[in-house]
Design a protein around this motif. Structure first.
Motif, PDB file in Angstrom:
ATOM      1  N   ASP A   8       0.870  -1.179   0.000  1.00 54.95           N
ATOM      2  CA  ASP A   8       0.000   0.000   0.000  1.00 54.95           C
ATOM      3  C   ASP A   8       0.902   1.222   0.000  1.00 54.95           C
ATOM      4  OD1 ASP A   8      -1.847   2.022   0.413  1.00 54.95           O
ATOM      5  OD2 ASP A   8      -2.433   1.348   2.413  1.00 54.95           O
ATOM      6  N   ASP A   9       0.879   1.995  -1.089  1.00 55.81           N
ATOM      7  CA  ASP A   9       1.718   3.191  -1.149  1.00 55.81           C
ATOM      8  C   ASP A   9       0.951   4.459  -0.766  1.00 55.81           C
ATOM      9  OD1 ASP A   9       0.182   3.917  -3.354  1.00 55.81           O
ATOM     10  OD2 ASP A   9       1.801   3.659  -4.816  1.00 55.81           O
ATOM     11  N   GLY A  10      -0.264   4.279  -0.240  1.00 54.75           N
ATOM     12  CA  GLY A  10      -1.079   5.417   0.150  1.00 54.75           C
ATOM     13  C   GLY A  10      -2.038   5.865  -0.937  1.00 54.75           C
ATOM     14  N   SER A  11      -1.847   5.354  -2.145  1.00 58.33           N
ATOM     15  CA  SER A  11      -2.723   5.667  -3.258  1.00 58.33           C
ATOM     16  C   SER A  11      -3.246   4.392  -3.918  1.00 58.33           C
ATOM     17  CB  SER A  11      -1.979   6.519  -4.291  1.00 58.33           C
ATOM     18  OG  SER A  11      -2.806   6.789  -5.393  1.00 58.33           O
ATOM     19  N   VAL A  12      -2.327   3.479  -4.198  1.00 60.48           N
ATOM     20  CA  VAL A  12      -2.663   2.217  -4.843  1.00 60.48           C
ATOM     21  C   VAL A  12      -2.324   1.068  -3.901  1.00 60.48           C
ATOM     22  CG1 VAL A  12      -2.189   0.689  -6.792  1.00 60.48           C
ATOM     23  CG2 VAL A  12      -2.217   3.171  -7.134  1.00 60.48           C
ATOM     24  N   VAL A  13      -3.272   0.159  -3.743  1.00 62.89           N
ATOM     25  CA  VAL A  13      -3.039  -1.050  -2.961  1.00 62.89           C
ATOM     26  C   VAL A  13      -2.868  -2.194  -3.956  1.00 62.89           C
ATOM     27  CG1 VAL A  13      -3.959  -2.642  -1.242  1.00 62.89           C
ATOM     28  CG2 VAL A  13      -4.475  -0.200  -1.075  1.00 62.89           C
ATOM     29  N   THR A  14      -1.774  -2.941  -3.798  1.00 54.64           N
ATOM     30  CA  THR A  14      -1.519  -4.103  -4.649  1.00 54.64           C
ATOM     31  C   THR A  14      -1.573  -5.349  -3.779  1.00 54.64           C
ATOM     32  OG1 THR A  14      -0.104  -2.797  -6.111  1.00 54.64           O
ATOM     33  CG2 THR A  14       0.108  -5.199  -6.233  1.00 54.64           C
ATOM     34  N   GLU A  38     -12.426   2.639   2.311  1.00 52.02           N
ATOM     35  CA  GLU A  38     -12.539   3.422   3.547  1.00 52.02           C
ATOM     36  C   GLU A  38     -11.395   4.416   3.700  1.00 52.02           C
ATOM     37  OE1 GLU A  38     -12.704   0.708   6.827  1.00 52.02           O
ATOM     38  OE2 GLU A  38     -14.744   0.048   6.354  1.00 52.02           O
ATOM     39  N   ARG A  39     -10.220   4.036   3.235  1.00 52.07           N
ATOM     40  CA  ARG A  39      -9.038   4.879   3.419  1.00 52.07           C
ATOM     41  C   ARG A  39      -8.720   5.748   2.217  1.00 52.07           C
ATOM     42  NH1 ARG A  39      -5.369   0.745   7.094  1.00 52.07           N
ATOM     43  NH2 ARG A  39      -7.054   0.360   8.592  1.00 52.07           N
ATOM     44  N   GLY A  40      -9.614   5.778   1.242  1.00 57.33           N
ATOM     45  CA  GLY A  40      -9.499   6.717   0.136  1.00 57.33           C
ATOM     46  C   GLY A  40      -8.438   6.383  -0.895  1.00 57.33           C
ATOM     47  N   ARG A  41      -8.144   5.110  -1.086  1.00 57.64           N
ATOM     48  CA  ARG A  41      -7.171   4.739  -2.108  1.00 57.64           C
ATOM     49  C   ARG A  41      -7.822   4.852  -3.477  1.00 57.64           C
ATOM     50  NH1 ARG A  41      -5.395   5.066   2.394  1.00 57.64           N
ATOM     51  NH2 ARG A  41      -3.708   3.780   3.227  1.00 57.64           N
ATOM     52  N   SER A  42      -7.016   5.152  -4.492  1.00 54.56           N
ATOM     53  CA  SER A  42      -7.558   5.344  -5.835  1.00 54.56           C
ATOM     54  C   SER A  42      -7.710   4.043  -6.603  1.00 54.56           C
ATOM     55  CB  SER A  42      -6.682   6.304  -6.642  1.00 54.56           C
ATOM     56  OG  SER A  42      -5.385   5.761  -6.838  1.00 54.56           O
ATOM     57  N   ARG A  43      -6.880   3.054  -6.283  1.00 56.18           N
ATOM     58  CA  ARG A  43      -6.929   1.798  -7.027  1.00 56.18           C
ATOM     59  C   ARG A  43      -6.601   0.603  -6.138  1.00 56.18           C
ATOM     60  NH1 ARG A  43      -5.131   5.274 -10.750  1.00 56.18           N
ATOM     61  NH2 ARG A  43      -6.018   5.198 -12.817  1.00 56.18           N
ATOM     62  N   LEU A  44      -7.170  -0.525  -6.531  1.00 56.23           N
ATOM     63  CA  LEU A  44      -6.813  -1.813  -5.958  1.00 56.23           C
ATOM     64  C   LEU A  44      -6.377  -2.694  -7.113  1.00 56.23           C
ATOM     65  CD1 LEU A  44      -6.590  -4.046  -3.833  1.00 56.23           C
ATOM     66  CD2 LEU A  44      -9.060  -4.432  -4.110  1.00 56.23           C
ATOM     67  N   ALA A  78     -16.349  -0.461  -7.821  1.00 53.46           N
ATOM     68  CA  ALA A  78     -15.334   0.268  -8.567  1.00 53.46           C
ATOM     69  C   ALA A  78     -15.972   1.172  -9.613  1.00 53.46           C
ATOM     70  CB  ALA A  78     -14.392  -0.721  -9.249  1.00 53.46           C
ATOM     71  N   THR A  79     -15.255   2.235  -9.977  1.00 52.04           N
ATOM     72  CA  THR A  79     -15.729   3.117 -11.031  1.00 52.04           C
ATOM     73  C   THR A  79     -15.256   2.642 -12.391  1.00 52.04           C
ATOM     74  OG1 THR A  79     -13.817   4.570 -10.751  1.00 52.04           O
ATOM     75  CG2 THR A  79     -15.813   5.125  -9.521  1.00 52.04           C
ATOM     76  N   ASN A  80     -14.214   1.797 -12.418  1.00 46.50           N
ATOM     77  CA  ASN A  80     -13.687   1.248 -13.657  1.00 46.50           C
ATOM     78  C   ASN A  80     -12.931  -0.031 -13.319  1.00 46.50           C
ATOM     79  OD1 ASN A  80     -13.089   1.061 -16.387  1.00 46.50           O
ATOM     80  ND2 ASN A  80     -11.323   2.405 -16.263  1.00 46.50           N
ATOM     81  N   VAL A  81     -12.950  -0.984 -14.235  1.00 37.22           N
ATOM     82  CA  VAL A  81     -12.246  -2.245 -14.047  1.00 37.22           C
ATOM     83  C   VAL A  81     -11.392  -2.501 -15.278  1.00 37.22           C
ATOM     84  CG1 VAL A  81     -12.478  -4.737 -13.730  1.00 37.22           C
ATOM     85  CG2 VAL A  81     -14.112  -3.191 -12.634  1.00 37.22           C
ATOM     86  N   ALA A  91     -10.512   0.670 -10.233  1.00 42.75           N
ATOM     87  CA  ALA A  91     -10.430   2.084  -9.903  1.00 42.75           C
ATOM     88  C   ALA A  91     -11.546   2.383  -8.924  1.00 42.75           C
ATOM     89  CB  ALA A  91     -10.558   2.942 -11.157  1.00 42.75           C
ATOM     90  N   LEU A  92     -11.196   2.993  -7.797  1.00 42.89           N
ATOM     91  CA  LEU A  92     -12.157   3.193  -6.719  1.00 42.89           C
ATOM     92  C   LEU A  92     -12.673   4.621  -6.692  1.00 42.89           C
ATOM     93  CD1 LEU A  92     -10.236   1.213  -3.970  1.00 42.89           C
ATOM     94  CD2 LEU A  92     -11.977   0.386  -5.552  1.00 42.89           C
ATOM     95  N   ASP A  93     -13.821   4.809  -6.075  1.00 44.92           N
ATOM     96  CA  ASP A  93     -14.446   6.113  -5.912  1.00 44.92           C
ATOM     97  C   ASP A  93     -13.557   6.999  -5.049  1.00 44.92           C
ATOM     98  OD1 ASP A  93     -16.104   8.259  -5.568  1.00 44.92           O
ATOM     99  OD2 ASP A  93     -17.671   7.160  -4.515  1.00 44.92           O
ATOM    100  N   LEU A  94     -13.228   8.172  -5.544  1.00 51.35           N
ATOM    101  CA  LEU A  94     -12.313   9.064  -4.828  1.00 51.35           C
ATOM    102  C   LEU A  94     -13.024  10.049  -3.903  1.00 51.35           C
ATOM    103  CD1 LEU A  94      -9.738   9.814  -7.645  1.00 51.35           C
ATOM    104  CD2 LEU A  94      -9.528   8.238  -5.725  1.00 51.35           C
ATOM    105  N   THR A  95     -14.316   9.846  -3.651  1.00 51.92           N
ATOM    106  CA  THR A  95     -15.022  10.778  -2.775  1.00 51.92           C
ATOM    107  C   THR A  95     -14.792  10.482  -1.302  1.00 51.92           C
ATOM    108  OG1 THR A  95     -17.036   9.448  -2.858  1.00 51.92           O
ATOM    109  CG2 THR A  95     -16.822  11.214  -4.480  1.00 51.92           C
ATOM    110  N   ALA A  96     -14.224   9.335  -1.003  1.00 57.97           N
ATOM    111  CA  ALA A  96     -13.954   8.993   0.397  1.00 57.97           C
ATOM    112  C   ALA A  96     -12.817   9.848   0.930  1.00 57.97           C
ATOM    113  CB  ALA A  96     -13.586   7.517   0.528  1.00 57.97           C
ATOM    114  N   SER A  97     -12.862  10.142   2.215  1.00 56.02           N
ATOM    115  CA  SER A  97     -11.764  10.891   2.813  1.00 56.02           C
ATOM    116  C   SER A  97     -10.540  10.002   2.895  1.00 56.02           C
ATOM    117  CB  SER A  97     -12.157  11.379   4.211  1.00 56.02           C
ATOM    118  OG  SER A  97     -12.455  10.272   5.032  1.00 56.02           O
ATOM    119  N   THR A  98      -9.378  10.617   2.854  1.00 56.32           N
ATOM    120  CA  THR A  98      -8.133   9.870   2.870  1.00 56.32           C
ATOM    121  C   THR A  98      -7.688   9.601   4.292  1.00 56.32           C
ATOM    122  OG1 THR A  98      -7.498  10.886   0.789  1.00 56.32           O
ATOM    123  CG2 THR A  98      -5.750   9.873   2.063  1.00 56.32           C
ATOM    124  N   ASP A  99      -7.353   8.360   4.558  1.00 57.96           N
ATOM    125  CA  ASP A  99      -6.768   7.932   5.821  1.00 57.96           C
ATOM    126  C   ASP A  99      -5.391   7.382   5.466  1.00 57.96           C
ATOM    127  OD1 ASP A  99      -5.868   6.528   8.047  1.00 57.96           O
ATOM    128  OD2 ASP A  99      -7.791   5.575   8.454  1.00 57.96           O
TER     129      ASP A  99
END
Length: 110
Positions: A8-14, A38-44, A78-81, A91-99
């Motif tokens: 997890d680099d804070g943006s993308v979780v692999t 929940e933690r506001g990541r942009s992608r999984l 997801a918003t896109n696969v 690609a995940l919804d970016l409206t969540a707050s970032t943790d």
């Protein structure tokens, strides 16, 4: 033998699911997806491998994940696969707050 890995680099979780059983992989995927959202990541990014098996009718991690997508059980989050030979990227919804708390493998293992 391979074991699942998570980065997890804070943006993308692999999540590399090599070494997990199909049921473990599905469980870990849902847990990781929930935490990533929940933690506001942009992608999984899910690394499932190419699923080269002797019996084409065997249930594999790849076939199970693609089946969940086809039935609307995974892609709805997801918003896109993006599907490729060895991976799925959600690609995940970016409206969540970032943790900034990093997601670790022990957070998602059954």
């Amino acid at each position: 033998m391979a074991t699942p890995q998570l980065d997890d680099d804070g943006s993308v979780v692999t999540l590399d699911l090599h070494g997990a059983t199909v049921d473990e992989a599905i469980d870990m995927t849902y847990r990781t997806l929930r935490l990533a959202k929940e933690r506001g990541r942009s992608r999984l990014k899910l690394i499932h491998g190419s699923s080269t098996t002797v019996n084409r009718h065997s249930r594999t991690i790849k076939s199970a994940l693609h089946d969940l997508l086809d039935r609307g059980k995974l892609g709805a989050h997801a918003t896109n696969v993006i599907r490729s030979q060895n991976t799925l990227v959600l690609a995940l919804d970016l409206t969540a707050s970032t943790d900034n708390t990093l997601i670790r493998l022990r957070d998602v293992q059954p």
